[in-house]
Motif scaffolding. Structure first.
Motif, short mmCIF file in Angstrom:
data_model
loop_
_atom_site.label_atom_id
_atom_site.label_comp_id
_atom_site.label_asym_id
_atom_site.label_seq_id
_atom_site.Cartn_x
_atom_site.Cartn_y
_atom_site.Cartn_z
N ALA A 108 34.15 38.74 25.09
CA ALA A 108 34.68 39.00 26.43
C ALA A 108 34.23 40.38 26.91
CB ALA A 108 36.21 38.94 26.41
N PRO A 109 33.92 40.52 28.20
CA PRO A 109 33.57 41.83 28.72
C PRO A 109 34.83 42.70 28.84
CG PRO A 109 33.67 40.24 30.51
CD PRO A 109 33.87 39.47 29.23
N ALA A 110 34.62 43.99 28.95
CA ALA A 110 35.72 44.86 29.31
C ALA A 110 36.14 44.45 30.72
CB ALA A 110 35.27 46.32 29.28
N ALA A 111 37.40 44.62 31.04
CA ALA A 111 37.87 44.21 32.37
C ALA A 111 38.97 45.14 32.84
CB ALA A 111 38.37 42.78 32.34
N ARG A 112 39.09 45.19 34.14
CA ARG A 112 40.14 45.98 34.77
C ARG A 112 40.64 45.21 35.96
NH1 ARG A 112 40.76 49.77 38.99
NH2 ARG A 112 42.18 51.43 38.40
N THR A 113 41.95 45.15 36.13
CA THR A 113 42.53 44.50 37.29
C THR A 113 43.44 45.50 37.99
OG1 THR A 113 42.50 42.35 36.20
CG2 THR A 113 43.92 42.55 38.12
N THR A 114 43.31 45.56 39.29
CA THR A 114 44.14 46.46 40.07
C THR A 114 44.55 45.76 41.36
OG1 THR A 114 44.28 48.72 40.94
CG2 THR A 114 42.23 47.54 41.33
N VAL A 115 45.56 46.29 42.02
CA VAL A 115 45.98 45.75 43.30
C VAL A 115 45.35 46.60 44.40
CG1 VAL A 115 47.93 45.33 44.84
CG2 VAL A 115 48.11 44.80 42.42
N TYR A 116 44.75 45.91 45.34
CA TYR A 116 44.05 46.56 46.45
C TYR A 116 44.43 45.81 47.71
CZ TYR A 116 40.11 47.93 49.41
OH TYR A 116 39.33 48.38 50.43
N VAL A 117 44.95 46.50 48.69
CA VAL A 117 45.43 45.82 49.89
C VAL A 117 44.45 45.87 51.05
CG1 VAL A 117 47.86 46.10 49.30
CG2 VAL A 117 46.70 47.88 50.62
N GLY A 118 43.22 46.31 50.81
CA GLY A 118 42.27 46.48 51.90
C GLY A 118 41.32 45.32 52.14
N LEU A 119 41.54 44.17 51.50
CA LEU A 119 40.65 43.03 51.73
C LEU A 119 40.91 42.43 53.11
CD1 LEU A 119 40.73 41.22 48.27
CD2 LEU A 119 38.95 42.70 49.20
N PRO A 120 39.87 41.83 53.70
CA PRO A 120 40.06 41.18 55.01
C PRO A 120 41.14 40.10 54.96
CG PRO A 120 37.73 41.42 54.53
CD PRO A 120 38.47 41.79 53.28
N GLU A 121 41.71 39.83 56.08
CA GLU A 121 42.78 38.83 56.23
C GLU A 121 42.44 37.52 55.54
OE1 GLU A 121 46.44 37.42 57.48
OE2 GLU A 121 45.66 39.42 57.94
N GLY A 122 43.37 37.02 54.74
CA GLY A 122 43.21 35.73 54.08
C GLY A 122 42.57 35.79 52.71
N LEU A 123 41.94 36.91 52.36
CA LEU A 123 41.31 37.04 51.04
C LEU A 123 42.31 37.62 50.04
CD1 LEU A 123 37.77 38.32 52.05
CD2 LEU A 123 38.41 36.04 51.24
N LEU A 124 42.36 37.01 48.85
CA LEU A 124 43.34 37.38 47.84
C LEU A 124 42.74 38.09 46.64
CD1 LEU A 124 45.27 33.98 47.82
CD2 LEU A 124 45.84 36.05 49.11
N ILE A 125 41.42 38.00 46.46
CA ILE A 125 40.79 38.53 45.25
C ILE A 125 39.35 38.95 45.53
CG2 ILE A 125 40.10 36.20 44.49
CD1 ILE A 125 40.60 37.19 41.57
N GLU A 126 38.92 39.97 44.83
CA GLU A 126 37.53 40.43 44.85
C GLU A 126 37.16 40.78 43.41
OE1 GLU A 126 34.92 44.21 46.52
OE2 GLU A 126 36.59 43.49 47.74
N ILE A 127 35.93 40.49 43.01
CA ILE A 127 35.48 40.77 41.65
C ILE A 127 34.07 41.35 41.72
CG2 ILE A 127 34.90 39.82 39.38
CD1 ILE A 127 36.90 37.55 39.94
N ASP A 128 33.85 42.45 40.97
CA ASP A 128 32.49 42.95 40.78
C ASP A 128 32.18 42.98 39.29
OD1 ASP A 128 32.81 45.74 39.65
OD2 ASP A 128 33.85 46.07 41.54
N ALA A 129 30.90 43.11 38.97
CA ALA A 129 30.49 43.04 37.56
C ALA A 129 29.31 43.96 37.30
CB ALA A 129 30.09 41.60 37.20
N LEU A 130 29.25 44.43 36.06
CA LEU A 130 28.13 45.22 35.58
C LEU A 130 27.56 44.48 34.36
CD1 LEU A 130 26.37 47.80 35.53
CD2 LEU A 130 28.09 48.77 33.99
N ALA A 131 26.27 44.18 34.42
CA ALA A 131 25.61 43.47 33.31
C ALA A 131 24.45 44.30 32.79
CB ALA A 131 25.08 42.11 33.79
N VAL A 132 24.22 44.19 31.48
CA VAL A 132 23.08 44.83 30.84
C VAL A 132 22.31 43.71 30.13
CG1 VAL A 132 22.30 46.51 29.14
CG2 VAL A 132 24.33 47.00 30.55
N LEU A 133 21.06 43.52 30.52
CA LEU A 133 20.24 42.44 29.99
C LEU A 133 19.42 42.92 28.80
CD1 LEU A 133 20.60 42.07 33.21
CD2 LEU A 133 18.96 40.26 32.87
N GLY A 134 19.21 42.00 27.86
CA GLY A 134 18.32 42.29 26.74
C GLY A 134 18.89 43.14 25.66
#
Length: 134
Positions: A108-134
């Protein structure tokens, strides 16, 4: 010096400002914050996958995966995921969806979850990721 490559999968709309859905430089791939928009339809604005956290989370993960694949990565290459929720009441449901979705990952990757109230109307979740290949 390694060239930086911007990534916009065919399933995604062109970003509304000067940013990329993902950027790869060498073996590092950063996926910008993705939300639960359905695959792009030419001539139409973005459409949210549905009103529920489940619908939006699964679509958001699919959108992150599309950017990873466009950059030559898989979930196994992901080192860090950051999850942004708009409601603290969604933590348990999101964790259950996350555990099911990633049940077959070797590590499993490291992960962090936080509450953020700045998403546009109707959106409940946003996810970003950092990957290292090879």
């Amino acid at each position: 010096m390694t060239e930086k490559t911007a990534l916009t999968p065919a399933t995604h709309t062109t970003p509304p400002a000067k940013f990329s859905h993902g950027v790869r430089k060498g073996n590092i791939l950063q996926v910008a914050g993705q939300v639960g928009f359905l695959p792009a339809v030419p001539g139409q604005g973005p459409t949210v996958a549905g009103p529920t956290l489940r619908e939006q989370t699964l679509q958001t993960l699919a959108n992150v995966r599309s950017v990873l694949e466009a950059g030559g990565a898989t979930w196994e290459d992901v080192m860090m995921l950051r999850v942004y929720l708009t409601d603290t009441a969604h933590f348990a449901e999101m964790n259950a969806l996350y555990d099911d979705y990633f049940a077959d990952l070797k590590e499993a990757p490291a992960a962090r979850t936080t509450v953020y109230v700045g998403l546009p109307e109707g959106l409940l979740i946003e996810i970003d990721a950092l990957a290292v290949l090879g």
